[in-house]
Design a protein around this motif. Structure first.
Motif, PDB file in Angstrom:
ATOM      1  N   GLY A  83       1.014  -1.180   0.051  1.00 52.58           N
ATOM      2  CA  GLY A  83      -0.204  -0.055   0.092  1.00 52.58           C
ATOM      3  C   GLY A  83       0.946   1.258  -0.032  1.00 52.58           C
ATOM      4  O   GLY A  83       2.139   0.894  -0.098  1.00 52.58           O
ATOM      5  N   GLY A  84       0.046   2.370   0.070  1.00 53.85           N
ATOM      6  CA  GLY A  84       0.841   3.816   0.062  1.00 53.85           C
ATOM      7  C   GLY A  84       1.171   4.228  -1.191  1.00 53.85           C
ATOM      8  O   GLY A  84       1.707   5.411  -0.980  1.00 53.85           O
ATOM      9  N   LEU A  85       0.653   3.737  -2.321  1.00 54.24           N
ATOM     10  CA  LEU A  85       1.016   4.275  -3.530  1.00 54.24           C
ATOM     11  C   LEU A  85       0.343   5.709  -3.610  1.00 54.24           C
ATOM     12  O   LEU A  85      -0.763   5.649  -3.239  1.00 54.24           O
ATOM     13  CB  LEU A  85       0.541   3.505  -4.708  1.00 54.24           C
ATOM     14  N   LEU A  94       2.948   6.784   3.603  1.00 50.07           N
ATOM     15  CA  LEU A  94       2.948   5.510   4.002  1.00 50.07           C
ATOM     16  C   LEU A  94       4.012   4.809   3.170  1.00 50.07           C
ATOM     17  O   LEU A  94       4.002   4.414   2.158  1.00 50.07           O
ATOM     18  CB  LEU A  94       1.828   4.570   3.787  1.00 50.07           C
ATOM     19  N   LYS A  95       5.194   4.661   3.846  1.00 50.31           N
ATOM     20  CA  LYS A  95       6.422   3.909   2.995  1.00 50.31           C
ATOM     21  C   LYS A  95       6.513   2.454   3.022  1.00 50.31           C
ATOM     22  O   LYS A  95       6.812   2.017   4.195  1.00 50.31           O
ATOM     23  CB  LYS A  95       7.696   4.589   3.685  1.00 50.31           C
ATOM     24  N   THR A  96       5.891   1.881   2.036  1.00 48.19           N
ATOM     25  CA  THR A  96       6.228   0.332   2.029  1.00 48.19           C
ATOM     26  C   THR A  96       7.175  -0.045   0.765  1.00 48.19           C
ATOM     27  O   THR A  96       7.415   0.698   0.139  1.00 48.19           O
ATOM     28  CB  THR A  96       4.682  -0.338   1.690  1.00 48.19           C
ATOM     29  N   VAL A  97       7.274  -1.546   0.790  1.00 49.00           N
ATOM     30  CA  VAL A  97       7.935  -2.040  -0.520  1.00 49.00           C
ATOM     31  C   VAL A  97       7.365  -1.374  -1.580  1.00 49.00           C
ATOM     32  O   VAL A  97       8.161  -1.056  -2.741  1.00 49.00           O
ATOM     33  CB  VAL A  97       7.835  -3.561  -0.225  1.00 49.00           C
ATOM     34  N   GLY A  98       5.939  -1.323  -1.772  1.00 48.66           N
ATOM     35  CA  GLY A  98       5.564  -0.949  -3.054  1.00 48.66           C
ATOM     36  C   GLY A  98       5.563   0.507  -3.284  1.00 48.66           C
ATOM     37  O   GLY A  98       5.773   0.764  -4.543  1.00 48.66           O
ATOM     38  N   SER A  99       5.375   1.257  -2.494  1.00 52.63           N
ATOM     39  CA  SER A  99       5.234   2.753  -2.593  1.00 52.63           C
ATOM     40  C   SER A  99       6.589   3.537  -2.573  1.00 52.63           C
ATOM     41  O   SER A  99       6.894   4.494  -3.036  1.00 52.63           O
ATOM     42  CB  SER A  99       4.297   3.539  -1.454  1.00 52.63           C
ATOM     43  N   TYR A 100       7.823   2.718  -1.727  1.00 49.97           N
ATOM     44  CA  TYR A 100       8.821   3.644  -1.625  1.00 49.97           C
ATOM     45  C   TYR A 100       9.998   2.852  -1.933  1.00 49.97           C
ATOM     46  O   TYR A 100      10.983   3.518  -2.422  1.00 49.97           O
ATOM     47  CB  TYR A 100       8.851   3.572  -0.110  1.00 49.97           C
ATOM     48  N   TRP A 101      10.151   1.423  -1.887  1.00 52.53           N
ATOM     49  CA  TRP A 101      11.558   0.806  -2.222  1.00 52.53           C
ATOM     50  C   TRP A 101      12.140   0.889  -3.536  1.00 52.53           C
ATOM     51  O   TRP A 101      11.139   0.551  -4.307  1.00 52.53           O
ATOM     52  CB  TRP A 101      11.366  -0.580  -1.843  1.00 52.53           C
TER      53      TRP A 101
END
Lengths: 179, 408
Positions: A83-85, A94-101
């Motif tokens: 999430g967090g996109l 919201l920094k997640t694998v999907g939104s940030y990494w």
């Protein structure tokens, strides 16, 4: 011809030893290096053999990861993985694998070296590939039957791959860098 | 001189919202002139010699340990208000672990250097101790230190606001010397430093830093590094954010590119207001804070006292500290206590007389690059509110008319 090559080898070996100024420490064996060489570069050059899909990864995740990270990577006590996109430029990012990494290889590297929290190193390489595929799939980055392996993982394009810029400090005061 | 704390004007922090161990357990002062010069019991023999010393049982200064469900991946904070000079006692150095403190037998520990080198090498601790040693005083500071000061609701005391920073004399071996032993190849740009803790904490380090002032440290303030600081070996990158100073160091791999480890991507990157994030923001910028008087303390009354604090910069020496007693309207230069060392805590002092009215104390510092510690407004203007790390804004303390000190 043979003997001259041998001479070259001897000279090179001697030069290599001589270049060691102090002679402290011993040569590392290839096996020692291989056993510890767990860091994964973004181009995946160190990735081990093995493969796993999201479908296989869900089974591993539900047994080994879900208790802390929640069902399907959300709602757990520990870091959200999904999430967090679109949230990064808002007051509640919201920094997640999907939104940030920025790199997919980081996920394999970190899960293999550090997870599960209380028993790191207990997943097989195939299981790490599978869990990596599952978390990427939950974020809509790879398909459910896409196999992650040494060839496919480095090619995965992360949504925020272009989101990082170099250190632009000093950014306040008289000495700040010009934009 | 019957009670030095009275002379300095500091009393106990009683009844305050902040009840730190070190405040709550000061030795009880005897009252009355008769008690003042007593020598009770000192005509009898005292304690015998001991093999490893302990501090006075009257001293209770301690790290602040948070209440958490996962204490193995947590941090404890240095009580900076109750430390003196520039050296943090080993037992009070802040901690940040990601998978607990491993128990490592130094006889078994190895450091592997490999990757883009001519000769992959393994060093034991004994090997490293044969090599030329270097001792230098440097701070280590978590990149998240002072993170609470981004917002308007700031930390109530200096332990909570600045306690993820400590300063020690570190002794070890130059990393450049080890890399030269291994023979770094021309294409090398980065190296991976990896710990022997359960999570094998790893960070990428620019080769330029590795070949500059980087050190593999095995000692801290004259004794072996404490387990919680990386026993038996840690990487020390002077001035760089704490996390990259990898503890329990077991492996260095030289490469032509950074590894983008979890801690240098998902953590320790500076998310800006536009959604972009700065990556590899490694040096800690100049920062200062007044440690006495500071939040949670209580002045006993008007009169002479010393304002003192600490300043440091990851980019060199501190060149100037100024203190304001009117919330930043006017400034006076503070005295810098020798020695003023590069990338180390610098102690500053300003004698002052408190007149008993409500005042606001704040410090600001400069380092040898000419950089000035910013205000919160200046930093928020360029970084926004989403950057958790590298906050180095000024810290203001308010002294109320009753002598109580709080965060302004």
């Amino acid at each position: 011809m043979h003997s001259s090559w041998l001479l070259v080898c001897i000279v090179l070996a001697a030069a290599s030893l001589c270049a060691q100024k102090l002679g402290v420490g011993r040569a590392a064996s290839p096996d020692e290096v291989k056993a510890w060489d767990i860091g994964i570069s973004p181009d995946g050059r160190e990735l081990p053999p093995g493969a796993g899909t999201s479908i296989e990864g869900k089974e591993v995740y539900d047994r080994r990861c879900k208790r802390c990270h929640g069902d399907a990577g959300k709602g757990g006590d520990e870091t959200a993985l999904v999430g967090g996109l679109g949230s990064l430029a808002t007051p509640r990012p919201l920094k997640t694998v999907g939104s940030y990494w920025p790199k997919a290889t980081t996920l394999f590297d970190y899960v293999r070296r550090a997870m599960p929290y209380k028993n790191p190193g207990s997943l097989s390489d195939a299981q790490v590939y599978a869990v990596t595929a599952y978390i990427l799939n939950l974020n809509g980055i790879v398909g459910a039957s896409d196999a992650m392996n040494a060839q496919t993982l480095p090619k995965v394009k992360m949504p925020n791959a272009g989101g990082f810029i170099p250190d632009s400090r000093p950014d306040t005061g008289a000495g700040k860098k010009k934009k | 001189m019957k009670d030095r704390r009275n002379f300095l004007g500091f009393g106990l922090a009683t009844g305050a919202a902040v009840t730190l161990t070190y405040c709550a357990s000061e030795p009880a002062a005897k009252s009355g002139a008769a008690a003042a010069l007593e020598d009770e019991g000192r005509d009898q023999l005292g304690k015998v010699v001991t093999a490893y010393g302990e501090r006075s049982t009257f001293e209770k200064t301690a790290r602040l340990v948070p209440d958490t469900k996962t204490p193995a991946t947590s941090s404890s904070r240095t009580p900076l208000a109750d430390t003196y000079g520039i050296i943090t006692p080993n037992a009070l150095h802040f901690e940040r672990h990601h998978a607990g403190v491993p128990k490592i037998d130094p006889a078994e520990h190895k450091l592997l250097i490999h990757g883009m080198v001519d000769r992959p090498l393994v060093f034991t601790l004994d090997d490293l101790k044969r090599l030329p040693s270097v001792s230098r005083v440097h701070f280590v500071e978590c990149a998240g230190n002072t993170g609470g000061e981004w917002g308007l609701k700031t930390a109530p005391d200096v332990t909570r606001s600045h306690g993820l920073a400590s300063c020690s004399e570190w002794t070890g071996v130059s990393l450049k010397l080890l890399l030269e032993e291994a023979g770094v190849q021309k294409a090398a740009q980065w190296l991976l430093a990896e710990g022997a803790d359960a999570c094998k904490m790893a960070r990428s380090v620019p080769i330029s830093k590795a070949m500059d002032d980087a050190m593999i440290a095995y000692a801290q303030n004259g004794e072996a590094i404490r387990p919680e600081q990386g026993y038996p070996l840690r990487l020390l990158l002077p001035g760089y954010e704490g996390n990259i100073n990898v503890k329990w160091l077991r492996r260095i791999k030289v490469s032509d590119q950074p590894f983008y480890t979890k801690d240098e991507t998902s953590k320790y990157t500076e998310l800006l207001a536009d959604g972009k994030a700065m990556i590899f923001t490694l040096p800690m910028d100049a920062k200062s804070v007044i440690t006495r008087p500071s939040g949670g303390q209580k002045l006993k009354g008007p009169g002479a006292l010393e304002i003192t604090g600490l300043a440091w910069s990851g980019r060199g020496k501190i060149t100037k500290v100024e203190v304001s007693t009117d919330g930043g309207a006017t400034w006076k230069p503070a005295q810098l206590q020798d020695p003023v060392l590069t990338k180390a805590f610098t102690r500053f002092r300003l004698p002052w007389t408190w007149d008993g009215t409500e005042v606001q104390l704040v410090s600001r510092c400069w380092d040898e690059t000419g950089y000035q510690q910013p205000t919160r407004e200046e930093l928020v203007a360029v970084r926004g509110m989403n950057s958790n790390y590298h906050c180095n804004v000024r810290k203001t303390w308010k002294i109320a008319a009753d002598g109580s000190v709080t965060n302004a």
